[in-house]
Enzyme design. Structure first.
Site, PDB file in Angstrom:
ATOM      1  CG  ASN A   1      -6.970   0.494  -1.807  1.00 36.10           C
ATOM      2  OD1 ASN A   1      -7.257   0.768  -2.973  1.00 36.10           O
ATOM      3  ND2 ASN A   1      -6.828   1.412  -0.872  1.00 36.10           N
TER       4      ASN A   1
ATOM      5  CG  ASN B   1     -12.287   8.892  -0.783  1.00 39.61           C
ATOM      6  OD1 ASN B   1     -13.412   9.188  -1.171  1.00 39.61           O
ATOM      7  ND2 ASN B   1     -11.875   7.647  -0.655  1.00 39.61           N
TER       8      ASN B   1
ATOM      9  CE  LYS C   1      -5.705   4.536   1.716  1.00 42.07           C
ATOM     10  NZ  LYS C   1      -4.445   5.124   1.362  1.00 42.07           N
TER      11      LYS C   1
ATOM     12  N   GLY D   1       0.826  -1.220   0.000  1.00 40.08           N
ATOM     13  CA  GLY D   1       0.000   0.000   0.000  1.00 40.08           C
ATOM     14  C   GLY D   1       0.856   1.265   0.000  1.00 40.08           C
TER      15      GLY D   1
ATOM     16  CE  LYS E   1      -6.308   3.274  11.100  1.00 39.36           C
ATOM     17  NZ  LYS E   1      -5.387   2.150  10.823  1.00 39.36           N
TER      18      LYS E   1
ATOM     19  CB  THR F   1      -9.150  10.433  12.441  1.00 36.25           C
ATOM     20  OG1 THR F   1     -10.549  10.643  12.368  1.00 36.25           O
ATOM     21  CG2 THR F   1      -8.895   9.002  12.821  1.00 36.25           C
TER      22      THR F   1
ATOM     23  CG  ASP G   1      -1.210  -5.581   0.655  1.00 39.70           C
ATOM     24  OD1 ASP G   1      -0.679  -4.499   0.981  1.00 39.70           O
ATOM     25  OD2 ASP G   1      -2.396  -5.648   0.221  1.00 39.70           O
TER      26      ASP G   1
ATOM     27  CE1 TYR H   1      -8.908   4.577   8.572  1.00 36.43           C
ATOM     28  CE2 TYR H   1      -9.362   6.862   9.167  1.00 36.43           C
ATOM     29  CZ  TYR H   1      -8.462   5.856   8.879  1.00 36.43           C
ATOM     30  OH  TYR H   1      -7.123   6.118   8.928  1.00 36.43           O
TER      31      TYR H   1
ATOM     32  CB  SER I   1      -5.613   8.257  11.988  1.00 35.35           C
ATOM     33  OG  SER I   1      -6.199   9.416  11.467  1.00 35.35           O
TER      34      SER I   1
ATOM     35  CB  ILE J   1       1.992   4.640   4.653  1.00 36.62           C
ATOM     36  CG1 ILE J   1       1.027   5.812   4.421  1.00 36.62           C
ATOM     37  CG2 ILE J   1       3.070   5.053   5.652  1.00 36.62           C
ATOM     38  CD1 ILE J   1       0.214   6.196   5.643  1.00 36.62           C
TER      39      ILE J   1
HETATM   40  N1  UFG Z   1     -10.508  18.345   0.217  1.00 32.25           N
HETATM   41  C1  UFG Z   1     -11.082  19.111  -0.745  1.00 32.25           C
HETATM   42  N2  UFG Z   1     -11.417  18.517  -1.939  1.00 32.25           N
HETATM   43  C2  UFG Z   1     -11.177  17.211  -2.191  1.00 32.25           C
HETATM   44  C3  UFG Z   1     -10.571  16.420  -1.178  1.00 32.25           C
HETATM   45  C4  UFG Z   1     -10.257  17.028   0.015  1.00 32.25           C
HETATM   46  O1  UFG Z   1     -11.332  20.299  -0.561  1.00 32.25           O
HETATM   47  O2  UFG Z   1     -11.517  16.718  -3.277  1.00 32.25           O
HETATM   48  C5  UFG Z   1     -10.142  18.975   1.491  1.00 32.25           C
HETATM   49  C6  UFG Z   1     -10.834  18.358   2.686  1.00 32.25           C
HETATM   50  O3  UFG Z   1     -12.088  18.950   2.879  1.00 32.25           O
HETATM   51  C7  UFG Z   1      -9.838  18.635   3.787  1.00 32.25           C
HETATM   52  C8  UFG Z   1      -8.497  18.579   3.072  1.00 32.25           C
HETATM   53  O4  UFG Z   1      -8.775  18.762   1.699  1.00 32.25           O
HETATM   54  O5  UFG Z   1     -10.024  19.908   4.282  1.00 32.25           O
HETATM   55  C9  UFG Z   1      -7.787  17.267   3.257  1.00 32.25           C
HETATM   56  O6  UFG Z   1      -8.664  16.223   2.893  1.00 32.25           O
HETATM   57  P1  UFG Z   1      -8.187  14.722   2.729  1.00 32.25           P
HETATM   58  O7  UFG Z   1      -9.382  13.916   2.323  1.00 32.25           O
HETATM   59  O8  UFG Z   1      -6.974  14.650   1.863  1.00 32.25           O
HETATM   60  O9  UFG Z   1      -7.698  14.340   4.179  1.00 32.25           O
HETATM   61  P2  UFG Z   1      -8.527  14.334   5.546  1.00 32.25           P
HETATM   62  O10 UFG Z   1      -7.831  15.294   6.435  1.00 32.25           O
HETATM   63  O11 UFG Z   1      -9.966  14.490   5.363  1.00 32.25           O
HETATM   64  O12 UFG Z   1      -8.323  12.817   5.950  1.00 32.25           O
HETATM   65  C10 UFG Z   1      -7.105  12.366   6.432  1.00 32.25           C
HETATM   66  C11 UFG Z   1      -6.943  10.870   6.143  1.00 32.25           C
HETATM   67  C12 UFG Z   1      -7.960  10.073   6.894  1.00 32.25           C
HETATM   68  C13 UFG Z   1      -7.982  10.458   8.343  1.00 32.25           C
HETATM   69  C14 UFG Z   1      -8.142  11.946   8.492  1.00 32.25           C
HETATM   70  C15 UFG Z   1      -8.030  12.370   9.922  1.00 32.25           C
HETATM   71  O13 UFG Z   1      -7.085  10.617   4.753  1.00 32.25           O
HETATM   72  O14 UFG Z   1      -7.602   8.709   6.788  1.00 32.25           O
HETATM   73  O15 UFG Z   1      -7.109  12.608   7.777  1.00 32.25           O
HETATM   74  O16 UFG Z   1      -8.353  13.709  10.053  1.00 32.25           O
HETATM   75  F1  UFG Z   1      -8.996   9.861   8.994  1.00 32.25           F
END
Ligand code: UFG
Length: 342
Positions: free
Chosen positions: A36, A200, A86, A11, A155, A128, A32, A151, A126, A13
């Site tokens: 994913n 995502n 995740k 994966g 954790k 989170t 693994d 999720y 995380s 990391i």
């Molecule tokens: N964002 C956008 N547009 C996108 C995707 C993200 O504006 O298409 C914004 C989000 O709203 C956030 C920032 O970019 O403000 C970061 O978003 P990410 O999805 O990259 O990361 P997150 O902080 O939401 O999530 C990460 C990890 C998760 C974990 C989380 C803990 O991916 O596994 O941090 O806060 F749970």
């Protein structure tokens, strides 16, 4: 060479950590299920380090199959457990899958530690767990807040299971590493983040927009209480993050840990807004990102960034790579991968 079992080693990391372990003289063994990730990652690791890690395609939910892997590899010194589902949003849709996968995998590994006399374990946690922190930067003493997704809950529960496990199992030692937002790719551009389907996470969405796979990036909300209104995160280079795992393994194997369960934040210590990430990406790469502002994404916190002083002092580790260099590495990876897979 000391053998380290790396679950989720193909994966994002995990693969970067396998490279750093090999370069530090360890012998990683990957487990693994490729749910994913791709088997080609093993070749790519070999092409960076010149060493091919052992690979076991095994589903950690399958207790028997998991034990069978341990029975074939003698003298595993430690486990680094990355393998997990995740995706925050998906976990809301499929909570049982998340609990079944993330919790059973951990339990089977804890059972294997007992059966096969393995004393050391590094867990992927995380930021989170902090939810929306009361104080920033957030340190490891901050309270764990109610999880905003299944999720995130896996954790939290995993950290609790580990803390219960060590009580009757003296001699077993754990380090839980709480990652902030890992981004970027190996400087060779041979391994990197490879989301399946629509990303995502912010940075893969940016690089896919820049290369033309996505039309437009949605910025989720510009009405947060931050200087430019967009949410703030602590974006850490994945190679810096991977190196911290080697330091954690060194610490456990040399008995330098202060207790059987230690927690460290892994971040840079500074926060960047979504717009800052876009602007820095554009500056570093010369590519313009087509983006639009939309509403907030459910479950997102406003701002979170790490107090890294404990990791800096205790582990002697700190994030070294700058944001521009890191975003450029993500872009190099996207370009190289797409040029080879079209
Ligand atoms: N964002 C956008 N547009 C996108 C995707 C993200 O504006 O298409 C914004 C989000 O709203 C956030 C920032 O970019 O403000 C970061 O978003 P990410 O999805 O990259 O990361 P997150 O902080 O939401 O999530 C990460 C990890 C998760 C974990 C989380 C803990 O991916 O596994 O941090 O806060 F749970």
């Amino acid at each position: 060479m000391k053998k380290i079992l790396v679950t989720g080693g193909t994966g994002y990391i995990g693969s970067h950590t396998v490279v750093e372990l090999q370069e530090a003289g360890y012998e990683p063994i990957i487990i693994d299920d490729l749910s994913n990730s791709y088997i080609e990652v093993v070749d790519n690791i070999q092409s960076i380090t010149g060493k091919r890690p052992a690979f076991e395609k095994t589903d950690l939910k399958d207790r028997e199959a998991t034990m069978e892997v341990f029975s074939r590899h003698n003298e595993i010194e430690a486990i680094i457990h990355f393998a997990a589902l995740k995706a925050v949003g998906e976990s809301v849709e499929k909570p049982i899958e998340y609990y079944k996968n993330n919790i059973n995998s951990l339990i089977h590994l804890l059972e294997a530690m007992k059966l096969y006399n393995i004393d050391h374990f590094v867990f992927s946690s995380s930021c989170t767990v902090y939810g929306e922190p009361d104080e920033l930067p957030v340190n490891e003493e901050a309270p764990v807040k109610k999880a905003s997704s299944p999720y995130g809950n896996t954790k939290q529960i995993s950290e609790e299971i580990i803390q219960d496990y060590i009580i009757p199992n003296s001699g077993k030692n754990f380090i839980s590493l709480r990652y902030f937002n890992p981004i970027g790719a190996h400087p060779s551009a041979k391994i990197g983040e490879l989301p399946t389907g629509i990303p995502n996470n912010l940075v893969p969405f940016i690089t896919q927009t820049a290369i033309g796979i996505r039309d437009q990036l949605k910025v989720f909300g510009n009405d947060y209480n931050t200087p430019d209104g967009t949410a703030i995160r602590d974006y850490i280079n994945v190679v810096d993050l991977a190196r911290a795992h080697v330091v954690a393994i060194d610490r456990l194997l040399s008995g330098k840990n202060r207790s059987a369960f230690e927690v460290f934040n892994l971040g840079t210590g500074s926060g960047n807004s979504v717009l800052e990430i876009i602007n820095t990406f554009e500056k570093a790469t010369g590519k313009k990102i087509n983006y639009t502002i939309t509403g907030r994404r459910e479950g997102d916190v406003e701002k979170v960034y790490a107090d890294t002083s404990y990791a800096n002092e205790e582990l002697g580790w700190r994030a070294e790579k700058g944001l521009e260099e890191t975003l450029l590495s993500a872009w190099k990876w996207e370009q190289k991968y797409r040029s080879e897979h079209t």
